[in-house]
Motif scaffolding. Structure first.
Motif, PDB file in Angstrom:
ATOM      1  N   ARG A 207      69.593  50.149  80.726  1.00 12.51           N
ATOM      2  CA  ARG A 207      69.085  49.101  81.614  1.00 12.51           C
ATOM      3  C   ARG A 207      70.231  48.276  82.184  1.00 12.51           C
ATOM      4  NH1 ARG A 207      64.944  44.857  79.097  1.00 12.51           N
ATOM      5  NH2 ARG A 207      66.819  44.400  77.859  1.00 12.51           N
ATOM      6  N   ILE A 208      70.203  48.094  83.498  1.00 15.53           N
ATOM      7  CA  ILE A 208      71.180  47.257  84.207  1.00 15.53           C
ATOM      8  C   ILE A 208      70.388  46.171  84.924  1.00 15.53           C
ATOM      9  CG2 ILE A 208      73.057  47.201  85.877  1.00 15.53           C
ATOM     10  CD1 ILE A 208      73.170  50.313  85.539  1.00 15.53           C
ATOM     11  N   GLN A 209      70.586  44.923  84.545  1.00 16.65           N
ATOM     12  CA  GLN A 209      69.873  43.819  85.174  1.00 16.65           C
ATOM     13  C   GLN A 209      70.861  42.975  85.986  1.00 16.65           C
ATOM     14  OE1 GLN A 209      66.333  42.178  82.751  1.00 16.65           O
ATOM     15  NE2 GLN A 209      67.873  42.597  81.202  1.00 16.65           N
ATOM     16  N   ILE A 210      70.492  42.733  87.236  1.00 18.16           N
ATOM     17  CA  ILE A 210      71.274  41.858  88.110  1.00 18.16           C
ATOM     18  C   ILE A 210      70.464  40.590  88.280  1.00 18.16           C
ATOM     19  CG2 ILE A 210      72.516  41.694  90.289  1.00 18.16           C
ATOM     20  CD1 ILE A 210      72.224  44.720  90.556  1.00 18.16           C
ATOM     21  N   VAL A 211      70.953  39.499  87.700  1.00 18.42           N
ATOM     22  CA  VAL A 211      70.162  38.271  87.628  1.00 18.42           C
ATOM     23  C   VAL A 211      70.742  37.210  88.559  1.00 18.42           C
ATOM     24  CG1 VAL A 211      69.528  38.783  85.238  1.00 18.42           C
ATOM     25  CG2 VAL A 211      71.494  37.301  85.703  1.00 18.42           C
TER      26      VAL A 211
ATOM     27  N   SER B 251      64.480  53.902  87.497  1.00 16.26           N
ATOM     28  CA  SER B 251      63.311  53.079  87.757  1.00 16.26           C
ATOM     29  C   SER B 251      63.801  51.701  88.176  1.00 16.26           C
ATOM     30  CB  SER B 251      62.437  52.973  86.497  1.00 16.26           C
ATOM     31  OG  SER B 251      61.443  51.984  86.637  1.00 16.26           O
ATOM     32  N   LEU B 252      63.224  51.155  89.248  1.00 12.27           N
ATOM     33  CA  LEU B 252      63.627  49.846  89.770  1.00 12.27           C
ATOM     34  C   LEU B 252      62.452  48.889  89.711  1.00 12.27           C
ATOM     35  CD1 LEU B 252      65.635  51.001  92.883  1.00 12.27           C
ATOM     36  CD2 LEU B 252      66.550  49.490  91.141  1.00 12.27           C
ATOM     37  N   THR B 253      62.693  47.690  89.165  1.00 11.79           N
ATOM     38  CA  THR B 253      61.646  46.663  89.139  1.00 11.79           C
ATOM     39  C   THR B 253      62.206  45.350  89.657  1.00 11.79           C
ATOM     40  OG1 THR B 253      62.169  46.111  86.833  1.00 11.79           O
ATOM     41  CG2 THR B 253      60.418  47.711  87.200  1.00 11.79           C
ATOM     42  N   GLY B 254      61.376  44.648  90.443  1.00  8.00           N
ATOM     43  CA  GLY B 254      61.747  43.334  90.950  1.00  8.00           C
ATOM     44  C   GLY B 254      61.008  42.241  90.196  1.00  8.00           C
ATOM     45  N   HIS B 255      61.693  41.125  89.951  1.00  7.37           N
ATOM     46  CA  HIS B 255      61.117  40.006  89.194  1.00  7.37           C
ATOM     47  C   HIS B 255      61.461  38.689  89.895  1.00  7.37           C
ATOM     48  CE1 HIS B 255      60.462  42.673  85.650  1.00  7.37           C
ATOM     49  NE2 HIS B 255      61.562  43.247  86.110  1.00  7.37           N
ATOM     50  N   THR B 256      60.571  37.715  89.771  1.00  8.75           N
ATOM     51  CA  THR B 256      60.810  36.396  90.353  1.00  8.75           C
ATOM     52  C   THR B 256      60.575  35.323  89.289  1.00  8.75           C
ATOM     53  OG1 THR B 256      58.528  36.223  91.067  1.00  8.75           O
ATOM     54  CG2 THR B 256      60.071  37.147  92.647  1.00  8.75           C
ATOM     55  N   ASP B 257      60.916  34.079  89.637  1.00 10.48           N
ATOM     56  CA  ASP B 257      60.596  32.979  88.729  1.00 10.48           C
ATOM     57  C   ASP B 257      59.177  32.496  89.008  1.00 10.48           C
ATOM     58  OD1 ASP B 257      60.662  31.292  90.936  1.00 10.48           O
ATOM     59  OD2 ASP B 257      62.744  30.700  90.601  1.00 10.48           O
TER      60      ASP B 257
ATOM     61  N   SER C 233      65.849  44.763  87.900  1.00 15.51           N
ATOM     62  CA  SER C 233      66.115  45.543  86.694  1.00 15.51           C
ATOM     63  C   SER C 233      66.131  47.023  87.055  1.00 15.51           C
ATOM     64  CB  SER C 233      65.042  45.262  85.634  1.00 15.51           C
ATOM     65  OG  SER C 233      65.304  46.006  84.451  1.00 15.51           O
ATOM     66  N   LEU C 234      67.240  47.659  86.757  1.00 14.67           N
ATOM     67  CA  LEU C 234      67.419  49.077  87.065  1.00 14.67           C
ATOM     68  C   LEU C 234      67.566  49.824  85.744  1.00 14.67           C
ATOM     69  CD1 LEU C 234      69.974  50.423  89.685  1.00 14.67           C
ATOM     70  CD2 LEU C 234      69.586  51.578  87.524  1.00 14.67           C
ATOM     71  N   ILE C 235      66.724  50.806  85.511  1.00 15.55           N
ATOM     72  CA  ILE C 235      66.802  51.590  84.275  1.00 15.55           C
ATOM     73  C   ILE C 235      67.144  53.034  84.624  1.00 15.55           C
ATOM     74  CG2 ILE C 235      65.547  52.487  82.277  1.00 15.55           C
ATOM     75  CD1 ILE C 235      63.958  49.965  82.178  1.00 15.55           C
ATOM     76  N   VAL C 236      68.276  53.498  84.096  1.00 11.89           N
ATOM     77  CA  VAL C 236      68.610  54.918  84.169  1.00 11.89           C
ATOM     78  C   VAL C 236      67.807  55.578  83.053  1.00 11.89           C
ATOM     79  CG1 VAL C 236      70.457  56.626  84.165  1.00 11.89           C
ATOM     80  CG2 VAL C 236      70.916  54.312  84.993  1.00 11.89           C
TER      81      VAL C 236
END
Length: 313
Positions: free
Chosen positions: A161-165, A203-209, A271-274
């Protein structure tokens, strides 16, 4: 008068030794000969007992030996367009070329359960190696190093998992928009080039506050999904194969990074998961099940399909 010299007879003494030997050199020569004959007969046995595919795998191994089956320990020495190789943005001595594994003769002789276990081990080793390379790039890359506190890398059951916050005063996107900041595009493009070196899909997921957008027709569900798709496009621009994308979804504020503070900027993230082989297979089966029921697969859908009241930014 001359002095007469007495002539003594010359006596030659011949000594014959019985039971002598010729030293041990012949033993070494015979051992070498026996070893060569054993290798020769083993070669004949292998040629007679293996299939054409197995012979090809054996040949591939001796042409390209590696700790990973069928994987070179160094990239191609020929670089440039059309060669299948290009210069790395950061050079890593001893870094592995993590292409798809090629079965060897040993692997082809295993039963299905053993093959599955071996594939799982190779998958885990490949992702662990990619994690190490990414962590090194965070220290050495001019593109990634300034933002290393916003790049979180870890191994989870689903894969790497690679998260860019987001960070206070340094967001990845324009406010309330799916438009990437320039540096965010640079980060994703460099990640895309690296991720493309492994056969695993992502797999790519987008998240917000939890801060509301202030509208009903366009909510954080749409925003999180569009941001995930913007990240997908940047990864592909960096060289990642489009077919490597397994799923793109938006979760709005339903999975906060900081559960105690829903408005924390860190909750705004990509959040990017290889993915591991098992995760990829599970997603494929789920998509196939949905399609069999006439429902769209959530490859580029907001999750869940029915969004609650708008709630984030």
């Amino acid at each position: 008068m001359p002095i007469n010299e007495s002539k003594q007879p010359i006596i030659v003494k011949k000594i014959i030794k019985k039971g002598g030997h010729h030293g041990g050199a012949w033993k070494i020569a015979f051992a070498d000969f026996a070893t060569a004959m054993m290798a020769f007969f083993m070669l004949l046995w292998i040629l007679g007992a293996t299939t054409e595919d197995q012979k090809a795998a054996i040949s591939d191994y001796f042409n390209n030996p590696s700790v990973f089956m069928g994987i070179a320990t160094s990239p191609s020495q020929t670089q440039g367009e059309g060669t299948g190789s290009k210069p790395s943005l950061v050079e890593f001595e001893g870094a592995l070329d993590m292409g798809p594994p090629t079965p060897t003769v040993q692997e082809s002789m295993l039963d299905p359960e053993q093959i599955e276990a071996l594939a799982h081990e190779q998958d885990a080793a490949r992702l662990a190696t990619l994690k190490e390379i990414l962590e090194r790039k965070l220290e050495l890359s001019d593109t990634l190093a300034p933002y290393k506190d916003q790049l979180l890398i870890d191994i989870v059951p689903e894969g790497l998992r690679i998260q860019i916050v987001d960070k206070e005063h340094r967001s990845m996107f324009d406010l309330g928009s799916a438009k990437l900041k320039g540096y965010t595009s640079d980060i994703l493009r460099e990640l895309g080039a690296l991720i493309n070196q492994v056969p695993n899909r992502v797999s790519l997921t987008g998240h917000t506050d939890a801060r509301p957008l202030g509208g009903l027709s366009y909510s954080n569900w749409e925003l999180s999904t569009e941001r995930a798709n913007a990240a997908r496009r940047a990864l592909i621009d960096g060289g990642m194969d489009p077919d490597k994308v397994g799923r793109v979804v938006g979760f709005a504020s339903t999975i906060p990074f900081d559960k105690d503070n829903p408005n924390n900027p860190i909750n705004r993230r990509i959040s990017l998961i290889v993915m591991t082989r098992e995760t990829d297979a599970a997603i494929h089966e789920e998509n196939a099940l949905l399609e069999s029921k006439g429902e769209p697969a959530p490859s580029t859908q907001s999750m869940p399909a029915t969004s609650p009241a708008p709630s984030i930014n």
